[in-house]
Design a protein around this motif. Structure first.
Motif, PDB file in Angstrom:
ATOM      1  N   ARG A  84     -13.076   0.192  -4.699  1.00 58.08           N
ATOM      2  CA  ARG A  84     -13.053  -1.218  -4.307  1.00 58.08           C
ATOM      3  C   ARG A  84     -12.087  -1.425  -3.142  1.00 58.08           C
ATOM      4  O   ARG A  84     -12.400  -2.121  -2.170  1.00 58.08           O
ATOM      5  N   LYS A  85     -10.909  -0.787  -3.206  1.00 55.16           N
ATOM      6  CA  LYS A  85      -9.934  -0.908  -2.128  1.00 55.16           C
ATOM      7  C   LYS A  85     -10.472  -0.307  -0.828  1.00 55.16           C
ATOM      8  O   LYS A  85     -10.290  -0.864   0.242  1.00 55.16           O
ATOM      9  N   LEU A  86     -11.144   0.828  -0.937  1.00 54.38           N
ATOM     10  CA  LEU A  86     -11.711   1.471   0.249  1.00 54.38           C
ATOM     11  C   LEU A  86     -12.787   0.589   0.877  1.00 54.38           C
ATOM     12  O   LEU A  86     -12.817   0.401   2.094  1.00 54.38           O
ATOM     13  N   LEU A  87     -13.650   0.017   0.047  1.00 54.15           N
ATOM     14  CA  LEU A  87     -14.688  -0.873   0.576  1.00 54.15           C
ATOM     15  C   LEU A  87     -14.093  -2.119   1.219  1.00 54.15           C
ATOM     16  O   LEU A  87     -14.587  -2.593   2.245  1.00 54.15           O
TER      17      LEU A  87
ATOM     18  N   LYS B  56     -13.371   7.737   9.413  1.00 56.31           N
ATOM     19  CA  LYS B  56     -12.662   8.816  10.115  1.00 56.31           C
ATOM     20  C   LYS B  56     -11.215   8.433  10.424  1.00 56.31           C
ATOM     21  O   LYS B  56     -10.342   9.287  10.466  1.00 56.31           O
ATOM     22  N   LEU B  57     -10.971   7.151  10.663  1.00 57.93           N
ATOM     23  CA  LEU B  57      -9.609   6.690  10.929  1.00 57.93           C
ATOM     24  C   LEU B  57      -8.748   6.662   9.668  1.00 57.93           C
ATOM     25  O   LEU B  57      -7.528   6.575   9.754  1.00 57.93           O
ATOM     26  N   HIS B  58      -9.369   6.741   8.530  1.00 62.56           N
ATOM     27  CA  HIS B  58      -8.684   6.714   7.236  1.00 62.56           C
ATOM     28  C   HIS B  58      -7.987   8.062   7.021  1.00 62.56           C
ATOM     29  O   HIS B  58      -8.629   9.096   6.980  1.00 62.56           O
ATOM     30  N   THR B  59      -6.673   8.063   6.916  1.00 62.98           N
ATOM     31  CA  THR B  59      -5.910   9.309   6.776  1.00 62.98           C
ATOM     32  C   THR B  59      -5.676   9.653   5.309  1.00 62.98           C
ATOM     33  O   THR B  59      -5.903   8.830   4.415  1.00 62.98           O
ATOM     34  N   VAL B  60      -5.186  10.856   5.084  1.00 60.02           N
ATOM     35  CA  VAL B  60      -4.850  11.295   3.724  1.00 60.02           C
ATOM     36  C   VAL B  60      -3.733  10.420   3.169  1.00 60.02           C
ATOM     37  O   VAL B  60      -3.745  10.055   1.989  1.00 60.02           O
ATOM     38  N   LYS B  61      -2.801  10.048   4.012  1.00 61.46           N
ATOM     39  CA  LYS B  61      -1.708   9.166   3.574  1.00 61.46           C
ATOM     40  C   LYS B  61      -2.258   7.827   3.106  1.00 61.46           C
ATOM     41  O   LYS B  61      -1.826   7.303   2.070  1.00 61.46           O
ATOM     42  N   ASP B  62      -3.217   7.284   3.852  1.00 60.61           N
ATOM     43  CA  ASP B  62      -3.847   6.023   3.453  1.00 60.61           C
ATOM     44  C   ASP B  62      -4.531   6.165   2.097  1.00 60.61           C
ATOM     45  O   ASP B  62      -4.425   5.294   1.236  1.00 60.61           O
ATOM     46  N   ALA B  63      -5.239   7.275   1.925  1.00 60.36           N
ATOM     47  CA  ALA B  63      -5.947   7.514   0.665  1.00 60.36           C
ATOM     48  C   ALA B  63      -4.971   7.622  -0.501  1.00 60.36           C
ATOM     49  O   ALA B  63      -5.208   7.058  -1.572  1.00 60.36           O
ATOM     50  N   LEU B  64      -3.872   8.335  -0.298  1.00 63.36           N
ATOM     51  CA  LEU B  64      -2.886   8.479  -1.377  1.00 63.36           C
ATOM     52  C   LEU B  64      -2.204   7.158  -1.702  1.00 63.36           C
ATOM     53  O   LEU B  64      -1.941   6.867  -2.872  1.00 63.36           O
ATOM     54  N   CYS B  65      -1.943   6.360  -0.694  1.00 68.63           N
ATOM     55  CA  CYS B  65      -1.342   5.037  -0.947  1.00 68.63           C
ATOM     56  C   CYS B  65      -2.296   4.148  -1.734  1.00 68.63           C
ATOM     57  O   CYS B  65      -1.880   3.469  -2.678  1.00 68.63           O
ATOM     58  N   MET B  66      -3.577   4.170  -1.361  1.00 70.62           N
ATOM     59  CA  MET B  66      -4.552   3.352  -2.086  1.00 70.62           C
ATOM     60  C   MET B  66      -4.751   3.879  -3.507  1.00 70.62           C
ATOM     61  O   MET B  66      -4.920   3.091  -4.440  1.00 70.62           O
ATOM     62  N   LEU B  67      -4.707   5.200  -3.680  1.00 71.96           N
ATOM     63  CA  LEU B  67      -4.840   5.776  -5.011  1.00 71.96           C
ATOM     64  C   LEU B  67      -3.653   5.391  -5.881  1.00 71.96           C
ATOM     65  O   LEU B  67      -3.810   5.051  -7.057  1.00 71.96           O
ATOM     66  N   SER B  68      -2.475   5.419  -5.293  1.00 68.74           N
ATOM     67  CA  SER B  68      -1.273   5.004  -6.024  1.00 68.74           C
ATOM     68  C   SER B  68      -1.366   3.532  -6.428  1.00 68.74           C
ATOM     69  O   SER B  68      -1.049   3.169  -7.567  1.00 68.74           O
ATOM     70  N   ASP B  69      -1.803   2.694  -5.501  1.00 70.53           N
ATOM     71  CA  ASP B  69      -1.977   1.269  -5.816  1.00 70.53           C
ATOM     72  C   ASP B  69      -2.996   1.075  -6.931  1.00 70.53           C
ATOM     73  O   ASP B  69      -2.794   0.266  -7.844  1.00 70.53           O
ATOM     74  N   ALA B  70      -4.088   1.842  -6.867  1.00 69.22           N
ATOM     75  CA  ALA B  70      -5.131   1.739  -7.896  1.00 69.22           C
ATOM     76  C   ALA B  70      -4.589   2.154  -9.260  1.00 69.22           C
ATOM     77  O   ALA B  70      -4.914   1.557 -10.278  1.00 69.22           O
ATOM     78  N   TRP B  71      -3.745   3.174  -9.277  1.00 73.13           N
ATOM     79  CA  TRP B  71      -3.156   3.630 -10.539  1.00 73.13           C
ATOM     80  C   TRP B  71      -2.250   2.557 -11.133  1.00 73.13           C
ATOM     81  O   TRP B  71      -2.326   2.244 -12.312  1.00 73.13           O
ATOM     82  N   TYR B  72      -1.388   1.979 -10.300  1.00 69.58           N
ATOM     83  CA  TYR B  72      -0.439   0.992 -10.801  1.00 69.58           C
ATOM     84  C   TYR B  72      -1.070  -0.360 -11.104  1.00 69.58           C
ATOM     85  O   TYR B  72      -0.473  -1.172 -11.804  1.00 69.58           O
ATOM     86  N   GLU B  73      -2.264  -0.612 -10.606  1.00 67.88           N
ATOM     87  CA  GLU B  73      -2.975  -1.845 -10.966  1.00 67.88           C
ATOM     88  C   GLU B  73      -3.532  -1.764 -12.380  1.00 67.88           C
ATOM     89  O   GLU B  73      -3.837  -2.786 -12.980  1.00 67.88           O
ATOM     90  N   GLY B  74      -3.669  -0.565 -12.898  1.00 63.82           N
ATOM     91  CA  GLY B  74      -4.174  -0.398 -14.258  1.00 63.82           C
ATOM     92  C   GLY B  74      -3.151  -0.877 -15.270  1.00 63.82           C
ATOM     93  O   GLY B  74      -1.950  -0.888 -15.013  1.00 63.82           O
TER      94      GLY B  74
END
Length: 64
Positions: free
Chosen positions: A15-18, A36-54
């Motif tokens: 959902r965050k990626l979309l 393509k502009l989405h970096t690994v750092k961006d992905a990890l930050c969004m994954l961390s946010d997704a984890w803590y939203e749970g």
């Protein structure tokens, strides 16, 4: 770990990626270029946010 907790986190990440892709379309880039502009750092930050939203309650139910 319970698959339901992981699935919920994946759904929040998607959902965050979309949301990021939709917000970035205002700058006239294709979806392929935006991703393509989405970096690994961006992905990890969004994954961390997704984890803590749970909720902690759902994780505590799995551990019991």
């Amino acid at each position: 770990m319970d698959q339901g907790v992981l699935q919920a986190m994946k759904n929040r990440y998607k959902r965050k990626l979309l949301q990021e892709v939709i917000c970035s379309q205002d700058i006239d880039l294709s979806i392929k270029d935006i991703v393509k502009l989405h970096t690994v750092k961006d992905a990890l930050c969004m994954l961390s946010d997704a984890w803590y939203e749970g909720s902690t309650e759902s994780i505590c139910k799995v551990v019991r």
